[in-house]
Scaffold this motif. Structure first.
Motif, short mmCIF file in Angstrom:
data_model
loop_
_atom_site.label_atom_id
_atom_site.label_comp_id
_atom_site.label_asym_id
_atom_site.label_seq_id
_atom_site.Cartn_x
_atom_site.Cartn_y
_atom_site.Cartn_z
N THR A 1 0.81 -1.22 0.00
CA THR A 1 0.00 0.00 0.00
C THR A 1 0.85 1.27 0.00
O THR A 1 0.30 2.36 -0.10
CB THR A 1 -0.93 0.01 1.23
OG1 THR A 1 -0.18 -0.39 2.39
CG2 THR A 1 -2.09 -0.95 1.03
N ALA B 1 -0.94 -2.66 6.84
CA ALA B 1 -1.05 -1.71 5.74
C ALA B 1 -0.25 -0.46 6.09
O ALA B 1 0.07 -0.21 7.25
CB ALA B 1 -2.52 -1.34 5.47
N GLN C 1 -4.13 -5.02 1.72
CA GLN C 1 -4.47 -4.40 0.45
C GLN C 1 -5.22 -5.41 -0.41
O GLN C 1 -5.04 -6.62 -0.27
CB GLN C 1 -3.23 -3.91 -0.30
CG GLN C 1 -2.17 -4.96 -0.56
CD GLN C 1 -1.24 -5.14 0.61
OE1 GLN C 1 -0.81 -4.17 1.20
NE2 GLN C 1 -0.91 -6.38 0.92
N PRO D 1 -5.79 -0.03 -0.33
CA PRO D 1 -5.85 -0.46 1.07
C PRO D 1 -7.22 -1.01 1.41
O PRO D 1 -8.24 -0.52 0.93
CB PRO D 1 -5.55 0.83 1.85
CG PRO D 1 -5.95 1.93 0.92
CD PRO D 1 -5.64 1.44 -0.46
#
Length: 623
Positions: free
Chosen positions: A242, A334, A600, A606
Motif C-alpha cells: 500500500t 497496511a 491491500q 488499502p
C-alpha cells in the motif's frame, strides 16, 4: 597512404569519455566510488550549475603517493584489480578510465596526500593535456575538482538537461551510494541545491540510512528482507504494497554493494509485488544482492550500471520468492500513510459551522416537535423507525465467529426489518485484537471497528476480495484442475524454444499445461488449466518460451493463473451495499488478521485505514 591509422591518445580519451561520462552525475558517481574504495568515512560533494560549472569531491581516504598520482590520470591504470582477474571484482571501480576520460572533456585538478608523506601533491589535466606534479598543503585524503565539463566537446554540452534536472540526477547518485554505505558520512551542497547531510551510522544499519535518505514513511512502512539460496543472499527493505509510488525512482538495487539498474532485478520486483499492487503503480524498495564475484559480470557496460548473472533464474526466483514471503508475513499490515491521509481529509472536511448557518439550523430544529429525549431514553427509537439494535441485522443461518480461521460468508436472503433478530454484541476480547471489534456498518460498505487505541474503517468488498483471492491461490497450489483438449493444438515455433519447453514439461504439467514434442519445430498442447477457459493457448505458450529463454522460469503461466484468480475473487466477493450482521463483520476482521496480504486488495488499494485516538482528539481540539 595507409588506410588504417592509430587514433591519438586525446581522441581515444574523448571516445572513452563518451561512454563513461554521460552527464555530470556520471562524474560524481565515478569520483565518489573512488573515495569509497579509498577507505574514506567522510565524503563531501559540492556542485554548481548542475555540475556543469563545478564538481568538487573531498574525502579522507588513504590518499595517493606522488608516483601513483602521475599514473592515476593515465588510461587503464588502476589499483583495484588483483593479478588482472576480471572475474573477481570486489571494488566499485576497476577499469582505470574515469580520471583520464574526465580530464579529456573538462578542467580536472587532483590534490591528494598519503598518510606516509609530509605534504600533498597536485596535478591538473585540461582537455587531455596534463601538467607536472606540484607539492601542496593538504590533510590526508583527496580533493578533486572538475570545472567546465564538456568544454572541449560542446556538442555533448548541448544535450545536457537543465541545471535543475542535472542537479537532481547528482542527488540521486549520492542517495544510492549513501544507502549502500551507511557507515560513511555523505554531504552534498552547492549554489544549485538545498544541502543534504547523511551522518555516519553503524555498519549495516540500512534502516537507519533509509530513514535519512527516504524519509520516515518508508522506514516505518517497510519489511525487512533476509533470504539465502544457493550462495546468493538477498537483504534490505521492501515497502508495503500500500506504499505505492507513481514511478520507479524509489527502487534502489545493489549487487555486491554496487548501485545498478538491472532489468532482471526490476522485473523480479514487479513480479514480487504483482499480488499486492496495481500494474500502473510502483513499489519502494532498497534491496542488496550479494554473491560470489565469479557469479556476476559487472563489466558489461562502461558505467557498470548493468550486470549479468551466471544464473539469472536463481537470482530472479530468490527475489520474487522473498518478496512474496515478506508480504505474506506482513499479514493484514497496511501502510500508516493511509491513516495520515485520512486524517488530512477529515481535518479539511471538519470546519466550524458559520454562525448564520448554525443559527438557522438551531432555529429550524427547535421549531420541530421532539420525538424523544436521548438523555432519558437512549435506546428507544423514533416512532416508526427500526431500533438501532436491529439496524445492522440480517436474517441468516447461524454464523460461528469463534476463531480467526472462521470462513466469512454472506447470506443473500432479504427479509423485512421486523423479522430481523437483534444485533449480537461483538466479543469483548475483539477490542484488543489488531483490527478491533465491529461497532457499525455505514453506507452498507464500510465497517467501523473499535480498537484498544483508536478505530479502524474497513472496505468490506476490498477486504473480502483479498480473502477469496488467497483461498483460490491455495487451491491452485494444491493442484491445478486441467481440461483435456478434444483435438490437441499444434504450435509451430523455433526448435530451441521447443527444446526449452520439453525440458520443463513436468513443471508446466504441475501448472496444468500438458505439452509434448510434435516433431522438429512444433509442439502439441494436450491439456490446459481449467481456469483459463477459452484463451489463446498458442500465444501463451510462446510467451512461456520467451520467459524460459530470458529467466529460465515459466513465470507467464503462473502470472496468468494468478490474474484469473484475482478476477474470480473480485466477482466472487461480497459487494459494497450488502448489509452485514455483526457476527459476519467480526469474522471478516478476524480472518483478515490471519490472512497474508490482507492489508491491500488485489488491485493494490488499502482494505482498511486506522485512526489513533490521539488523531481523533486532535480533530475535536482536545489536543
Amino acid at each position: 597512404m595507409s588506410v588504417i591509422i592509430q587514433l591519438s591518445p586525446v581522441t581515444i580519451n574523448r571516445i572513452a569519455a563518451g561512454e563513461v561520462v554521460e552527464r555530470p552525475a556520471s562524474v560524481v558517481k565515478e569520483l565518489v566510488e573512488n573515495a569509497i574504495d579509498a577507505g574514506a568515512d567522510r565524503i563531501e560533494v559540492v556542485t554548481s550549475g548542475g555540475g556543469k560549472t563545478l564538481i568538487r569531491v573531498t574525502d579522507n581516504g588513504v590518499g595517493m603517493l606522488a608516483a601513483d598520482l602521475s599514473l592515476a590520470v593515465e588510461r587503464h591504470c588502476t589499483s583495484k584489480l588483483i593479478e588482472d582477474d576480471l572475474l573477481d571484482i570486489r571494488t566499485l571501480g576497476f577499469r582505470g578510465e574515469a580520471l583520464p576520460s574526465i580530464g579529456s572533456v573538462a578542467d580536472l585538478r587532483i590534490e591528494t596526500r598519503h598518510a606516509s608523506e609530509d605534504n600533498g601533491w597536485a596535478i591538473t589535466v585540461s582537455g587531455g593535456s596534463r601538467s607536472d606534479i606540484e607539492p601542496v598543503g593538504l590533510s590526508r585524503g583527496t580533493r578533486i575538482e572538475v570545472r567546465n565539463l564538456f568544454f572541449s566537446t560542446p556538442a555533448r554540452l548541448k544535450f545536457l538537461k537543465s541545471e535543475r534536472a542535472e542537479a537532481g540526477a547528482i542527488t540521486d547518485v549520492v542517495k544510492r551510494l549513501a544507502l549502500a554505505h551507511p557507515e560513511i558520512r555523505f554531504s552534498l551542497s552547492g549554489s544549485d541545491r538545498s544541502p543534504l547531510d547523511y551522518p555516519a551510522l553503524a555498519a549495516g544499519d540500512f534502516r537507519g540510512r533509509a530513514l535519512q535518505v527516504m524519509g520516515a514513511d518508508f522506514a516505518e512502512n517497510s519489511i525487512e528482507i533476509d533470504a539465502l539460496r544457493e550462495g546468493v543472499r538477498l537483504t534490505g527493505l521492501a515497502g508495503l504494497g500500500t506504499l505505492q509510488k507513481a514511478n520507479a525512482q524509489s527502487q534502489y538495487l545493489f549487487v555486491n554493494g554496487r548501485p545498478v539498474r538491472d532489468k532482471l532485478l526490476i522485473g523480479a520486483i514487479r513480479a514480487g509485488y504483482a499480488d499486492v499492487m496495481a500494474r500502473d503503480r510502483f513499489p519502494a524498495a532498497v534491496l542488496f544482492v550479494d554473491l560470489d564475484p565469479h557469479e556476476v559480470d559487472v563489466n558489461v557496460h562502461p558505467t557498470k550500471a548493468d550486470v549479468r548473472f551466471r544464473d539469472p533464474g536463481l537470482v530472479r526466483g530468490l527475489l520474487v520468492g522473498a518478496l512474496r514471503r515478506a508480504h505474506a508475513d506482513a499479514g493484514h499490515r497496511a501502510a500508516s500513510t493511509h491513516g495520515a491521509a485520512t486524517l488530512d481529509v477529515l481535518t479539511a472536511a471538519v470546519r466550524p459551522m458559520p454562525t448564520s448557518a448554525s443559527s438557522a439550523w438551531r432555529s429550524d430544529y427547535q421549531s420541530r416537535p421532539v420525538a424523544f429525549d436521548w438523555r432519558t431514553a437512549p435506546d428507544r427509537p423514533l416512532p416508526g423507525e427500526v431500533p438501532l439494535s436491529r439496524a445492522f441485522a440480517e436474517d441468516a443461518v447461524s454464523f460461528d465467529a469463534g476463531s480467526p480461521q472462521t470462513s466469512f460468508s454472506v447470506v443473500d436472503d432479504a427479509v423485512s426489518a421486523d423479522a430481523r433478530p437483534g444485533l449480537a454484541e461483538a466479543p469483548v476480547e475483539s477490542v484488543s485484537r489488531p483490527l478491533g471489534a465491529p461497532r457499525a456498518q455505514i453506507h452498507e460498505t464500510y465497517i467501523v471497528a473499535q480498537t484498544a487505541t483508536g478505530l479502524v474503517i474497513v472496505d468490506q468488498h476490498a477486504a473480502h476480495e483479498r480473502l477469496v483471492y488467497e483461498r483460490l491461490k491455495q487451491e491452485i497450489a494444491k493442484g491445478v484442475e486441467t481440461q483435456m483438449l478434444l483435438i490437441p493444438e499444434i504450435v509451430d515455433m523455433p526448435e530451441e524454444d521447443v527444446d526449452r519447453l520439453i525440458e520443463r514439461a513436468e513443471e508446466l504439467a504441475e501448472l496444468g499445461l500438458v505439452v509434448e514434442s510434435f516433431g522438429p519445430g512444433a509442439i502439441a498442447i494436450r491439456e490446459i488449466p481449467a481456469l483459463l477457459g477459452r484463451t489463446d493457448t498458442a500465444a501463451l505458450l510462446r510467451d512461456i518460451a520467451d520467459d524460459l529463454a530470458e529467466w529460465d522460469q515459466a513465470t507467464r503461466l503462473r502470472e496468468k493463473l494468478d490474474a484469473i484468480a484475482a478476477t474470480m475473487a473480485c466477482h466472487g466477493s461480497v459487494r459494497a451495499g450488502r448489509r452485514l450482521r455483526v457476527e459476519e463483520m467480526d469474522a471478516l476482521l478476524r480472518e483478515m488478521e490471519a490472512t497474508p496480504n490482507s492489508g491491500q486488495c488485489n488491485h493494490g488499494r488499502p482494505t482498511f485505514v486506522e485512526l489513533k485516538l490521539s488523531d481523533i482528539e486532535r480533530l475535536f481540539g482536545r489536543r
